[in-house]
Every structure is written in structure tokens, then in C-alpha cells.
Design a protein around this motif. Structure first.
Motif, short mmCIF file in Angstrom:
data_model
loop_
_atom_site.label_atom_id
_atom_site.label_comp_id
_atom_site.label_asym_id
_atom_site.label_seq_id
_atom_site.Cartn_x
_atom_site.Cartn_y
_atom_site.Cartn_z
N ILE A 1 3.29 9.17 12.08
CA ILE A 1 3.68 7.96 12.83
C ILE A 1 5.02 8.18 13.52
N ALA A 2 5.98 8.79 12.82
CA ALA A 2 7.29 9.04 13.41
C ALA A 2 7.19 9.99 14.60
N LEU A 3 6.34 11.03 14.48
CA LEU A 3 6.16 11.96 15.59
C LEU A 3 5.53 11.27 16.78
N ALA A 4 4.55 10.42 16.54
CA ALA A 4 3.90 9.70 17.64
C ALA A 4 4.88 8.76 18.34
N SER B 1 0.85 -1.18 0.00
CA SER B 1 0.00 0.00 0.00
C SER B 1 0.89 1.23 0.00
N SER B 2 0.50 2.20 -0.75
CA SER B 2 1.29 3.43 -0.81
C SER B 2 0.78 4.38 0.27
N THR B 3 1.73 4.86 1.07
CA THR B 3 1.36 5.81 2.11
C THR B 3 2.01 7.15 1.77
N SER B 4 1.35 8.18 2.15
CA SER B 4 1.89 9.50 1.85
C SER B 4 2.93 9.89 2.88
N GLY B 5 3.68 10.92 2.61
CA GLY B 5 4.70 11.39 3.54
C GLY B 5 4.11 11.94 4.81
N ASP B 6 2.87 12.47 4.74
CA ASP B 6 2.22 13.01 5.93
C ASP B 6 1.92 11.89 6.93
N ASP B 7 1.49 10.73 6.42
CA ASP B 7 1.20 9.61 7.31
C ASP B 7 2.47 9.11 8.00
N ILE B 8 3.54 9.02 7.24
CA ILE B 8 4.82 8.55 7.81
C ILE B 8 5.33 9.55 8.85
N ALA B 9 5.19 10.85 8.58
CA ALA B 9 5.64 11.87 9.53
C ALA B 9 4.81 11.82 10.81
#
Length: 133
Positions: A83-86, A73-81
Motif C-alpha cells: 500500500i505504501a509503495l502504491a 483486522s491484522s494486516t501483515s507487513g507485506d500488505d502495508i508495504a
């Protein structure tokens, strides 16, 4: 327990040792054979160590089944950011807040053999050679 078979066995080995001495009195054949065995073992070990990754892959090869295909599944950079912040915030809450105060106490020691220079210095004034007068 009977010790007679053990005594007979030693006499057989003694005669075979005497026969070996008759066949190879200087031990050249035995030395060559020992060198060949060592060289063979080292060669086999080198081949195994050079190909260890292929050997591991051969024994751990998994069968692929068509049922286990997973779609990427392709995730956007906003989703990855997000998750990383959380994860960062969660990890920072796990640690205690500590003060960064360092306390240094000077301890004076009058003598330490590790810092003593008298053992490393050669006193050349006391040393006299009998050849120089």
C-alpha cells in the motif's frame, strides 16, 4: 423625541456620584474593589485555560453504541508495504518533471543606501570637544 428624561437621569447620576465621593473621598474602596474584580477575572481565566481540555471533552463526549464496534483486522507487513509503495508511486506521478537548472544573473548597482557605510561611521577627526585643547 423628548430629552427631559435624559436630563433627569444625568441629575440622578450626578447626585449618586456626589454620594459616592462622600462615602469614599480618597477612592481607596473603589481601588480595592477594582483590584478584586481584576484578580477574580484573572483567576477564573487561569482555571479555565488550565482545564480547557477537560471542558472540551465534557461537551464533546460521544455516546458509545454497541452496534458501532469495529473489529481490528491484522494486516501483515507485506500488505502495508504494498500500500505504501502504491501511494508513493501515485504521488510521484502527480508532480511534473522539472529541470534543475539555476540561472544567476549578476546585477551591478553602483549605490545603495543599505550598503553605504558612511552613515554608520562617526568621523571622530571632525568632532572636537571644547574641553580638550
Amino acid at each position: 423625541m423628548n430629552n427631559i428624561p435624559i436630563l433627569l437621569d444625568t441629575s440622578v447620576t450626578a447626585s449618586s456620584a456626589e454620594e459616592f465621593v462622600k462615602l469614599d473621598p480618597y477612592g481607596i474602596g473603589m481601588a480595592v474593589m477594582a483590584m478584586l474584580v481584576v484578580a477574580t477575572v484573572l483567576t477564573v481565566a487561569a482555571v479555565i485555560f488550565q482545564n480547557i481540555d477537560n471542558i472540551i471533552k465534557l461537551f464533546t463526549k460521544k455516546k458509545k453504541s454497541p452496534v458501532e464496534t469495529v473489529e481490528k483486522s491484522s494486516t501483515s507487513g507485506d500488505d502495508i508495504a504494498a500500500i505504501a509503495l502504491a501511494l508513493h508511486l501515485y504521488q510521484s506521478e502527480l508532480h511534473d518533471t522539472e529541470s534543475l537548472t539555476l540561472t544567476m544573473n549578476k546585477i551591478s548597482r553602483t549605490y545603495s543606501p543599505w550598503s553605504s557605510k558612511i552613515y554608520g561611521v562617526m568621523n571622530t577627526a571632525v568632532k572636537r570637544t571644547p574641553y580638550l585643547k
